[in-house]
Design a protein around this motif. Structure first.
Motif, PDB file in Angstrom:
ATOM      1  N   ARG A 126       0.751  -1.140   0.162  1.00 21.41           N
ATOM      2  CA  ARG A 126       0.134  -0.022  -0.141  1.00 21.41           C
ATOM      3  C   ARG A 126       0.913   1.170  -0.111  1.00 21.41           C
ATOM      4  NH1 ARG A 126      -4.695  -1.285   4.277  1.00 21.41           N
ATOM      5  NH2 ARG A 126      -5.626  -3.260   3.406  1.00 21.41           N
ATOM      6  N   LYS A 129       0.224   4.646  -3.332  1.00 22.66           N
ATOM      7  CA  LYS A 129      -0.353   5.763  -3.143  1.00 22.66           C
ATOM      8  C   LYS A 129      -0.154   6.827  -2.506  1.00 22.66           C
ATOM      9  CE  LYS A 129      -5.109   3.528  -4.512  1.00 22.66           C
ATOM     10  NZ  LYS A 129      -6.182   3.230  -4.084  1.00 22.66           N
ATOM     11  N   ALA A 301       0.036  10.976  -9.732  1.00 23.40           N
ATOM     12  CA  ALA A 301      -1.318  10.274  -9.323  1.00 23.40           C
ATOM     13  C   ALA A 301      -1.652   9.081  -9.975  1.00 23.40           C
ATOM     14  CB  ALA A 301      -2.125  11.527  -9.623  1.00 23.40           C
ATOM     15  N   PRO A 304       0.542   4.574  -9.553  1.00 24.92           N
ATOM     16  CA  PRO A 304       0.026   3.403  -8.896  1.00 24.92           C
ATOM     17  C   PRO A 304      -0.807   2.499  -9.777  1.00 24.92           C
ATOM     18  CG  PRO A 304      -0.444   5.340  -7.183  1.00 24.92           C
ATOM     19  CD  PRO A 304      -0.029   5.912  -8.798  1.00 24.92           C
TER      20      PRO A 304
END
Length: 446
Positions: A126, A129, A301, A304
């Protein structure tokens, strides 16, 4: 500190450092005039900071791993803000240069921790992001820096650009130190000789590249060789093999060096072309370069999604190729499509590389070595621009085309350097991370 607050703190630390560099550039002419300083002395306000921060980043990351990421982040923010306030009150150029060294020391403390905190707070799968948010914020800060700096210098004078950092650094520094942070379990002895050797190597390298001093580069080569030998023999190396010894990490760091060298070297040439060749003023030049900031934020942005679909290797190699195309397009600045397209390609390529390569570096590291990983990443991003500007500055007297061709080749080389990065399958570490180890209730076999 929860994940959302950790992300906000990480972004704040990165933005403060990014703004510091850009607003100072705008303020330097006024600072020189009001303090009756020479051009060389004004250059040292940047060089002294850069030498201090680049030489200490890895050791500062090791301190964060040992004593806590939040502690080092909080101390770094408070010290950075205090040094900024001191510079704003400085009576002469000597004080400014000396306090910029102090600011660089505290900048070295906070920068690795901004990544280390993310690694310890977020599972490896994770990280993309939060890193994308952090990169986009840095891109916005880089774009806003000249505008903010210009407004402050015009309305309040050059000292105002340093007071800009005081309140946010104080707020986030106190917040980071207020809560309790469990002391890391790692009690590995600090590698003092290794830290000293690496600091001397990096300081000499940066000094040699900035000033063109061959003796400094020679010192960097000698002490670098001694450092490598020391690290292979010591029981507690400054750079753990689990971080720096992983081929993917070495490749990611190499990509960050080549990408930042290509970008900042190109921007150095572009300023010369826009203002001297095309006759534009600084504000008009900044407007021509706006596609770079816009595409850098947008690409960060979207990165990912690309990483999930194509993996770090293809994503990074493609982004480096796009960066090379952007550099080459700027060899034809008189054509508007080439000019705007070149800046857009630079932003899209660099924003993607920043997220993809940084994710590899930070994710490969165990949470206990997150600070060293962050310090290594920040070191690469400090050495690269110095290298790129040194190359551009050496070749620029012969015209703008030659340095841009060399920088374009360097960016293309970065695409080849990306080959050892992981493919489309999930990034795997050589050793499992603490939060990825087997959680089965069955007892382990003895």
């Amino acid at each position: 500190m929860n994940r959302r607050l950790t992300l906000v703190s990480s972004v704040a630390g990165a933005v403060v450092v990014a703004l510091d560099g850009t607003v100072l550039t705008v303020a330097q002419p006024t600072l020189q005039r009001e303090l009756h300083a020479s051009f060389a002395e004004v250059q040292w306000t940047s060089t002294a900071y850069l030498i201090a921060v680049a030489s200490l980043l890895v050791f500062a990351g090791r301190l964060a791993d040992r004593y806590g990421q939040r502690r080092m982040f909080g101390l770094g923010m408070l010290g950075f803000g205090a040094a900024s306030a001191g510079i704003g009150c400085a009576p002469g150029i000597g004080w400014v240069i000396g306090l910029r060294v102090v600011q660089g020391v505290f900048g070295a403390l906070l920068q690795p921790a901004t990544l280390g905190m993310l690694r310890t707070a977020c599972p490896p799968d994770r990280l993309a992001k939060p890193l994308a948010v952090r990169t986009a914020a840095v891109g916005l800060a880089a774009a806003a820096g000249p505008l903010v700096g210009g407004a402050l210098v015009t309305g309040l004078g050059w000292r105002a650009v340093f007071f800009l950092h005081v309140l946010p650094t104080a707020a986030f520094g106190v917040l980071a130190l207020a809560g309790r942070e469990p002391r890391p379990a790692d009690r590995t002895p600090l590698d003092g000789p290794g830290a000293l050797l690496l600091a001397v190597t990096l300081a000499a390298l940066v000094h040699g590249l900035v000033t063109g001093t061959a003796a400094s580069l020679g010192v960097a080569v000698v002490t670098g060789a001694v450092f490598v030998r020391h690290e292979r023999r010591t029981a507690s190396p400054l750079l753990p093999p689990g971080v720096i010894g992983v081929p993917a990490v070495g490749a990611a760091l190499g990509v960050l060096v080549t990408a930042s060298a290509a970008l900042f070297g190109t921007l150095f040439v572009a300023v010369y072309v826009l203002q001297r060749t095309l006759g534009l003023d600084p504000f008009a030049s900044a407007l021509r370069a706006l596609p770079l900031a816009v595409l850098m934020v947008a690409s960060a942005a979207g990165c990912p999604v690309l990483l999930r679909r194509y993996g770090p290797r293809r994503t990074t190699a493609t982004a480096m190729a796009l960066l090379a195309v952007g550099v080459l397009l700027l060899t034809r600045p008189s054509a508007a499509p080439a000019l705007y397209g070149g800046f857009a390609a630079l932003g899209a390529g660099f924003g993607t590389v920043m997220v993809a390569a940084t994710q590899v570096v930070v994710r490969q590291a165990d949470a206990g070595a997150a600070g060293v990983a962050g310090g290594s990443q920040q070191t690469a991003l400090n050495i690269g621009p110095v290298l790129g500007v040194a190359v551009a500055g050496a070749l620029l007297p012969s015209g703008a085309t030659e340095p841009l061709l060399v920088l374009g080749f360097l960016a293309a080389l970065g695409a080849a350097v990306a080959r050892p990065l992981p493919g489309a399958s999930p990034i795997a570490s050589v050793t499992p991370h603490a939060d990825e180890r087997d959680r089965s209730p069955l007892p382990a076999r003895r």
